[in-house]
Design a protein around this motif. Sequence first.
Motif, mmCIF file in Angstrom:
data_model
loop_
_atom_site.group_PDB
_atom_site.id
_atom_site.type_symbol
_atom_site.label_atom_id
_atom_site.label_comp_id
_atom_site.label_asym_id
_atom_site.label_seq_id
_atom_site.Cartn_x
_atom_site.Cartn_y
_atom_site.Cartn_z
ATOM 1 N N GLY A 178 0.794 -1.221 0.000
ATOM 2 C CA GLY A 178 0.000 0.000 0.000
ATOM 3 C C GLY A 178 0.827 1.272 0.000
ATOM 4 O O GLY A 178 0.322 2.345 -0.345
ATOM 5 N N GLU A 179 2.086 1.167 0.400
ATOM 6 C CA GLU A 179 2.958 2.351 0.367
ATOM 7 C C GLU A 179 3.639 2.541 -0.979
ATOM 8 O O GLU A 179 4.275 3.565 -1.222
ATOM 9 N N LEU A 180 3.541 1.547 -1.847
ATOM 10 C CA LEU A 180 4.167 1.650 -3.170
ATOM 11 C C LEU A 180 3.187 2.314 -4.134
ATOM 12 O O LEU A 180 1.962 2.252 -3.938
ATOM 13 N N ARG A 181 3.717 2.975 -5.141
ATOM 14 C CA ARG A 181 2.883 3.734 -6.080
ATOM 15 C C ARG A 181 3.203 3.333 -7.516
ATOM 16 O O ARG A 181 4.336 2.932 -7.817
ATOM 17 N N ASP A 182 2.242 3.513 -8.387
ATOM 18 C CA ASP A 182 2.462 3.295 -9.815
ATOM 19 C C ASP A 182 3.652 4.137 -10.269
ATOM 20 O O ASP A 182 3.803 5.290 -9.847
ATOM 21 N N MET A 219 6.797 3.795 -9.699
ATOM 22 C CA MET A 219 7.993 3.848 -8.833
ATOM 23 C C MET A 219 9.146 3.022 -9.402
ATOM 24 O O MET A 219 8.935 2.062 -10.144
ATOM 25 N N SER A 224 -1.784 -6.956 -6.382
ATOM 26 C CA SER A 224 -2.233 -5.562 -6.256
ATOM 27 C C SER A 224 -2.540 -4.951 -7.629
ATOM 28 O O SER A 224 -2.391 -5.612 -8.659
ATOM 29 N N LEU A 275 -0.844 -2.311 -8.667
ATOM 30 C CA LEU A 275 0.342 -1.520 -9.030
ATOM 31 C C LEU A 275 0.744 -1.767 -10.480
ATOM 32 O O LEU A 275 0.632 -2.889 -10.984
ATOM 33 N N ASP A 287 13.130 4.426 -5.430
ATOM 34 C CA ASP A 287 12.062 4.895 -4.538
ATOM 35 C C ASP A 287 11.904 3.940 -3.361
ATOM 36 O O ASP A 287 11.581 4.358 -2.255
#
Lengths: 292, 267
Positions: free
Chosen positions: A12-16, A18, A41, A43, A156
Amino acid sequence: MNKEMSLKSVAGELRDGMTIGVGGWGPRRKPMALIREILRSDLKDLTIVAYGGPEVGMLCAAGKVRKVIYGFVSLDVIPIEPYFRKVRQEGTLDVCELDEGLLVLGLRAAGQNVPFAATHVGLGSAVMTNNPEFKTVVSPYDDGQELLAMPAIKLDAALIHVSRADRSGNTLTFGPDPYFDDLFARAAAKVYVTTEELVDSIASENAEEMKSNLIEPYLVNGVVETPLGAHPTTSHYGYGWDMDHLKAYAATAGEEGGWQIYFHKHLAGDEASYIESVGGVDHVRNLPIPTF
Amino acid sequence: MTIAQDFTLAELIIVAAAEAWRGDGELLATGIGPLPRLAAGLAKQTFAPGLQLTDGEAYLTSEPVPLGPRGDHRPKYTGWMPYSRVFDSVWSGRRHAMVTPVQMDRWGQANISALGPDFRKPKVQMLGVRGFPGNSVSHKNSMFLPSHSKRTFVEGEVDVVASVGFRKETWPANARPDFVKIGIVATDLCVFDFNGPEHGAQVRLLHPGVTFEQVQAATGFPLLRAADLAETPPPSEEQLAIIRRLDPHNVRARVIKDNPPGIRTAA
């Protein structure tokens, strides 16, 4: 400070979009439980940086990856990761293929906050022609040599699998080779660690063992307890790689809809159902660590 | 020393390939793949005791570690050589590797990365360049190719230059004259090097039953005859005994197609 997290909260802390570095080396000590969570996920558009093993092929197969920056992508006994080979030959993947040592130098430069590392490595080779953005510098000293300015590879996030950790972010990584997990961690804005064993404190009177602590806890943002979380890759000294599983996985790359079949058989549930689907806890614990 | 009468081509090549390390003194010797690894082990056990060998993973050992399952054999470790130290060794120059490229060209450039004209969409994705770019500009490299043909020794340039060769227009400004060092190239037909005029490829040894013309016909670029061109010497019984000890499971028998005998009758 309690850094314990769940697989879901890390994902949940990772983002598209990254840039994510993955520790380990080929089919060795990969944070696969966390990779499986990413596979479950939404992502996408990730740039993956790795001495790649099955995590790279799986993320490519699942359409999560825009670009791979790699020293290699291999399952060792299966020399070329099958899904990686597939997307490469389809021409759909953006790649930065590096000399293995250049990846070390790029990560180290990022960790040292310098823009590049000067090196002979890569000069004269396809690394230069296939990465036209790479530039050279001329030594300002009397030798006047032209050197590659290997750009820093900033991450990241770095995902790393360790043998033992505590909630403060202290880690111990056992095994014959630490690979470059320390450099991945230092190159990253955030570091997430999965661990075979989570303890209250790794503190010990055995100072020698602390040589297995590769990174300072201030680098670690999250710790997830994932027993057997490196399967199907080796986790020293718990269990060896599961080559039968990797061979079956590799075979699906040649089948129509093979990735979906693999996904539904092994990944659709949680980690407990994953371990059951590959033969259970005892099967994994008894996988021998290979010799060479 | 007793000259062996009965030996395989693989064993002949191991003995010939071991010569790559003669005179190297003390350095890290890395033979990648069964025959190069056996060749490095044989060199250490006979004429090159200064070679440092690993267990194939992360430790230096006092003696070469046999290939495959070790049974009761317990390696004795003398040092630690994780990948970070392998790179330190590479970049220092104190290493001599023997590797197996998929393609080589007249300049000694080598490819293990991919096949086809378009790197963005290769016909065949292979291993990637791996450590070849750094190895080739840092230390000496030798090669073993199990199938000598125009597909491996190509007419033009290799599809992907993983190892740098003597195509000096690709070299950086003010490169050392010895920016690239190539030892020997051992194949199933011969041993050659790039020490001819202007780094031309020259055949040094022809395996028994093989002619120079046969080697040239199987090579996509012109070859020279070395002044001392000779027949590849047969192994001694002592050398064969060491090879058998280092390869108890006979992995070497599976390296060259059909595991031919060392002395072939001319085709």
